[in-house]
Design a protein around this motif. Sequence first.
Motif, PDB file in Angstrom:
ATOM      1  N   LYS A  61     -17.105 -15.078  -8.718  1.00 50.54           N
ATOM      2  CA  LYS A  61     -16.234 -15.624  -9.772  1.00 50.54           C
ATOM      3  C   LYS A  61     -15.857 -14.539 -10.775  1.00 50.54           C
ATOM      4  N   GLY A  62     -16.801 -13.634 -11.027  1.00 49.74           N
ATOM      5  CA  GLY A  62     -16.535 -12.554 -11.968  1.00 49.74           C
ATOM      6  C   GLY A  62     -15.493 -11.569 -11.468  1.00 49.74           C
ATOM      7  N   GLU A  63     -15.235 -11.582 -10.160  1.00 50.97           N
ATOM      8  CA  GLU A  63     -14.253 -10.656  -9.593  1.00 50.97           C
ATOM      9  C   GLU A  63     -12.843 -11.252  -9.564  1.00 50.97           C
ATOM     10  N   LEU A  64     -12.737 -12.561  -9.799  1.00 51.34           N
ATOM     11  CA  LEU A  64     -11.422 -13.205  -9.754  1.00 51.34           C
ATOM     12  C   LEU A  64     -10.577 -12.797 -10.959  1.00 51.34           C
ATOM     13  N   ARG A  65      -9.265 -12.745 -10.748  1.00 52.52           N
ATOM     14  CA  ARG A  65      -8.353 -12.375 -11.829  1.00 52.52           C
ATOM     15  C   ARG A  65      -7.686 -13.628 -12.397  1.00 52.52           C
ATOM     16  N   GLN A 177     -11.127  -2.338  -4.408  1.00 51.41           N
ATOM     17  CA  GLN A 177     -11.485  -2.464  -5.827  1.00 51.41           C
ATOM     18  C   GLN A 177     -12.668  -3.414  -5.989  1.00 51.41           C
ATOM     19  N   VAL A 178     -12.608  -4.560  -5.334  1.00 52.71           N
ATOM     20  CA  VAL A 178     -13.683  -5.545  -5.470  1.00 52.71           C
ATOM     21  C   VAL A 178     -14.958  -5.057  -4.798  1.00 52.71           C
ATOM     22  N   LEU A 179     -14.808  -4.462  -3.624  1.00 48.89           N
ATOM     23  CA  LEU A 179     -15.983  -3.951  -2.917  1.00 48.89           C
ATOM     24  C   LEU A 179     -16.723  -2.918  -3.760  1.00 48.89           C
ATOM     25  N   THR A 180     -15.981  -1.990  -4.363  1.00 52.19           N
ATOM     26  CA  THR A 180     -16.641  -0.959  -5.169  1.00 52.19           C
ATOM     27  C   THR A 180     -17.251  -1.544  -6.442  1.00 52.19           C
ATOM     28  N   ILE A 182     -18.611  -4.575  -6.641  1.00 56.42           N
ATOM     29  CA  ILE A 182     -19.851  -5.246  -6.224  1.00 56.42           C
ATOM     30  C   ILE A 182     -20.919  -4.237  -5.835  1.00 56.42           C
ATOM     31  N   VAL A 183     -20.537  -3.247  -5.035  1.00 58.16           N
ATOM     32  CA  VAL A 183     -21.518  -2.237  -4.605  1.00 58.16           C
ATOM     33  C   VAL A 183     -22.003  -1.436  -5.812  1.00 58.16           C
ATOM     34  N   GLY A 184     -21.108  -1.162  -6.753  1.00 53.38           N
ATOM     35  CA  GLY A 184     -21.502  -0.398  -7.934  1.00 53.38           C
ATOM     36  C   GLY A 184     -22.494  -1.133  -8.817  1.00 53.38           C
ATOM     37  N   GLN A 185     -22.426  -2.472  -8.814  1.00 58.43           N
ATOM     38  CA  GLN A 185     -23.341  -3.263  -9.643  1.00 58.43           C
ATOM     39  C   GLN A 185     -24.741  -3.336  -9.049  1.00 58.43           C
ATOM     40  N   ASN A 186     -24.844  -3.216  -7.734  1.00 52.95           N
ATOM     41  CA  ASN A 186     -26.141  -3.279  -7.052  1.00 52.95           C
ATOM     42  C   ASN A 186     -26.106  -2.275  -5.911  1.00 52.95           C
ATOM     43  N   TYR A 187     -26.124  -1.000  -6.275  1.00 52.45           N
ATOM     44  CA  TYR A 187     -25.859   0.060  -5.300  1.00 52.45           C
ATOM     45  C   TYR A 187     -26.916   0.139  -4.211  1.00 52.45           C
ATOM     46  N   GLU A 244     -21.957   7.364  -8.061  1.00 53.74           N
ATOM     47  CA  GLU A 244     -20.907   7.955  -8.900  1.00 53.74           C
ATOM     48  C   GLU A 244     -19.557   7.928  -8.184  1.00 53.74           C
ATOM     49  N   ASN A 245     -19.570   8.205  -6.897  1.00 58.79           N
ATOM     50  CA  ASN A 245     -18.317   8.197  -6.148  1.00 58.79           C
ATOM     51  C   ASN A 245     -17.803   6.769  -5.914  1.00 58.79           C
ATOM     52  N   VAL A 246     -18.713   5.819  -5.782  1.00 59.34           N
ATOM     53  CA  VAL A 246     -18.293   4.412  -5.702  1.00 59.34           C
ATOM     54  C   VAL A 246     -17.542   4.037  -6.968  1.00 59.34           C
ATOM     55  N   GLN A 247     -18.088   4.471  -8.107  1.00 63.28           N
ATOM     56  CA  GLN A 247     -17.445   4.158  -9.393  1.00 63.28           C
ATOM     57  C   GLN A 247     -16.098   4.865  -9.544  1.00 63.28           C
TER      58      GLN A 247
END
Length: 265
Positions: A61-65, A177-180, A182-187, A244-247
Motif C-alpha cells: 500500500k505504501g508503494e501505491l501512488r 522503482q518499486v522493486l528497488t 522494497i529491496v532497499g527497505q529490507n536489503y 547503495e546501488n539499489v538506492q
Amino acid sequence: MLPRLITTALCGFAVANALAEPPPSTIDLSKFPAAAVEDVVVPVPSEIFIVLDKLGTPNWKGELRDNLGTNTGNRAQIALLLGTVIADGFIAVEAEDSEKVKQIGQEVLVLADGINVRKAVIARSKSITDKAEAKDWRAVRSELDGALQDVRGAMQELGDDELAQLVSLGGWIRGTQVLTSIVGQNYSPAGAELLNQPELLNYFARRIDEMRSRNLKKEELVVKVRKLLRDIKPIIGKDTITVENVQKVNKLTTDTVKAITSEDQ
C-alpha cells in the motif's frame, strides 16, 4: 519483433509450484516464468510480484501512488504512462486494494484511447473491474498480463511497434522503482539479484537506438529514458548489487517516473 512467449502450461506449472513451496531463501532467475524477447529472457511481471511477496511482507500500500499522472496528449508520453499505470495495477493487487485496481482499470482504458487501442482493452478493463470487485487477485494479475499483451499487439497491428516498446519500458521503469524501494527497505543480496538484468537493459537501449521515427527518438522523454538506461547499466553490472546501488537505481527511476507523469511533458 513480437515476443516469443513460452507456453501457458509452463507458466501455470511454475505458478502452482511457487504457491505450494515455502518462501525461498534465494531467487533463481532461471526458474522464473518468462517471455523470451529476441535472445533476452524477461520475467513475467505477475510472477515477480508473487516471489517478492514470499520474501517478506512488503508494504505494498505504501508503494501505491495517489496521482497516476497526467495525460498530456503526447503519444510517447501516453505510451510510457500506460506502462507505469499497468505496473501500478500489479502493485494494487499485491496491496489487495480493490478500489485502486478498479481506478487503474478505468485509467488503462482512457490511456489506451489516447493511442487508438481502446477497443483492444475494453473487455480486459471490465474484467479487471469485475475480478477486483470479487477480490479474485490471481485472476486480476492474469488480466493485467493480458492487458499488456493486448495493448502491445494492437499497437503493432497499427504499425506503432516503437510506441509499443515504450509501453514496455514504462512498465519496467515503474516496476524497477518499486522493486528497488522494497529491496532497499529490507536489503538482501537475493532480492537485489532481481535487478541483475544487463541483457534486458541492452535490449531496451537497442530498441531506442534503432527507432525509425527520428521525431520519436528525439522526444524529450525518450531521450531521458535512454539516459536512464545508460546510467543504470554500470550500477547493476556488478557481481553483487549493494544496498547503495539499489538506492541509486531507485533515485534514477523515481526521477524518470516523475518526468513521465508530469503535466509539463
